[in-house]
Design an enzyme around this catalytic site. Sequence first.
Site: not given
Length: 386
Positions: A47, A215
Amino acid sequence: MNNKPTIAVIGAGLGGAAAGALLQQAGYPTKVYEQAPAFSRLGAGIHLGPNVMKVMRRIGIEEKLNAMGSHPDYWFSRNGMTGEYQSRIPLGEFARDNYGAAYITVHRGDLHELMVSTLDQDNLYFDKRLVDVDDSGDKVVMTFADGSIEEADLVIGADGVNSRLREKLLGPEAPIYSGWVAHRAIISAEKLKAYDLDFEACVKWWSEDRHMMVYFVTGDEKEYYYVTGVPEPDWNHGTSFVDSSREEMRQAFEGYHPTVQALIDCTESVTKWPLLERNPLPLWHENRLVLLGDACHPMKPHMAQGAAMAIEDAAMLVRCLEEVGAADYQNAFELYRTNRFERASRVQQVSHDNTWLRQDEDPAWVFAYDPFEVPLKQPINEGSPV
C-alpha cells in the site's frame, strides 16, 4: 565545488532507495550499497498511502506510480465469517482532496524497480554486504564481505531488521518474533471470474485472532494479492520464509466467508513469513552513523505502513540535514530523531495491536502527514546526542 559531505547508504530497499534519491537530488555525493547480487522483482503487494505518495512526488515518480497502481475507492473491513462490513474508509477522490495525494496499491517489486531507477546508477553497488564499520576517525570506514573497503563522511543504515549498523550502535540482539506469521500469495484475477462473488479492490477480512488483507497490485487488476496475519507460537525454521500450502490456508481460515475460500482455492503457491518486531530503540544515531526504517523500528505489517515509515524517515532525515546544515550532522541527526520517534513508535504500537481501520475511524493522522511540511519540533536538549 561541492562541499557537502559524502554519504553512504547501506541498503537499497525502499527506505534506502528513497534516502539515496533524495540525497542525490539535494546535491550530496551519495553512494548506495546493497547486499543482494542484483535487483530482482521481489515481494508482492504494498500500500502507498497519501503520506508516501507525497514523498514520491518529490522524488519525481508520483505520476508513474499513479499510472501503474490500483486506486481503491475504499478500504473495507469485513467480518471474516459473515462478510458484514465493519468499516468503510473512503480513499479514491476523497484521499486526493483531503490528504493531498492518491492512495494506491502496487506490486512491491514494481515500486522498488521504479525507485531504484531514480538513483545515480554509477553510484549504486550490488553484492556489497557490510561486515564491519569503523567510526573512530574523521571518516567512516566500511568493510564489505567481498574484501573491499570504502569511506564516507556519514553513513545511513537502511539495512533492515537485521541491520549491521544497528548492531554496531547497540550490540547484537535478535529481533523479537511476534508470535504471528504472514501468508503471502498472488492470484491471477482471471481465475476469480469463475466465481459469482465480489472481489473488492481493498478489503481486510477479520476474525478475533486472525485476518486476511486482499487487494489488487496492478492498475489493470490482473493480479490479486493477499497477506494474512495468523498466530503461530514458534518460528523454528531458521529462514526468512517457508513454503506454505492451500491445505494450511484452509485450516487457518476454516469457517471464513466463501470469498476467502475462493481465494484459497485459486492459490497456486503461497509462502509463510515470521513477523518480527523490536521495542522502540533508545538510540537512532551516534557520531557519523544514523538509522532509518526497519533498522530502528521494525513492525508488523498490520497497518500497511512499515515501508511508509522508512520512506518518511528518509525524507525527514534529508530535510533535517538541509535545515541544520550537514556540517553539524549530530544536531541534524538528533533533529531527525526528535521528529520521527513519536510517530514511528505510535505506528509500531498500532501495528502490533492490529486495530487499524477495523472499525470506522479518521486516518488523517497517518495519511495527511507530509514529512516535508510538518512543523519541526526541536530537541529538548539541543546539541546533545541521544
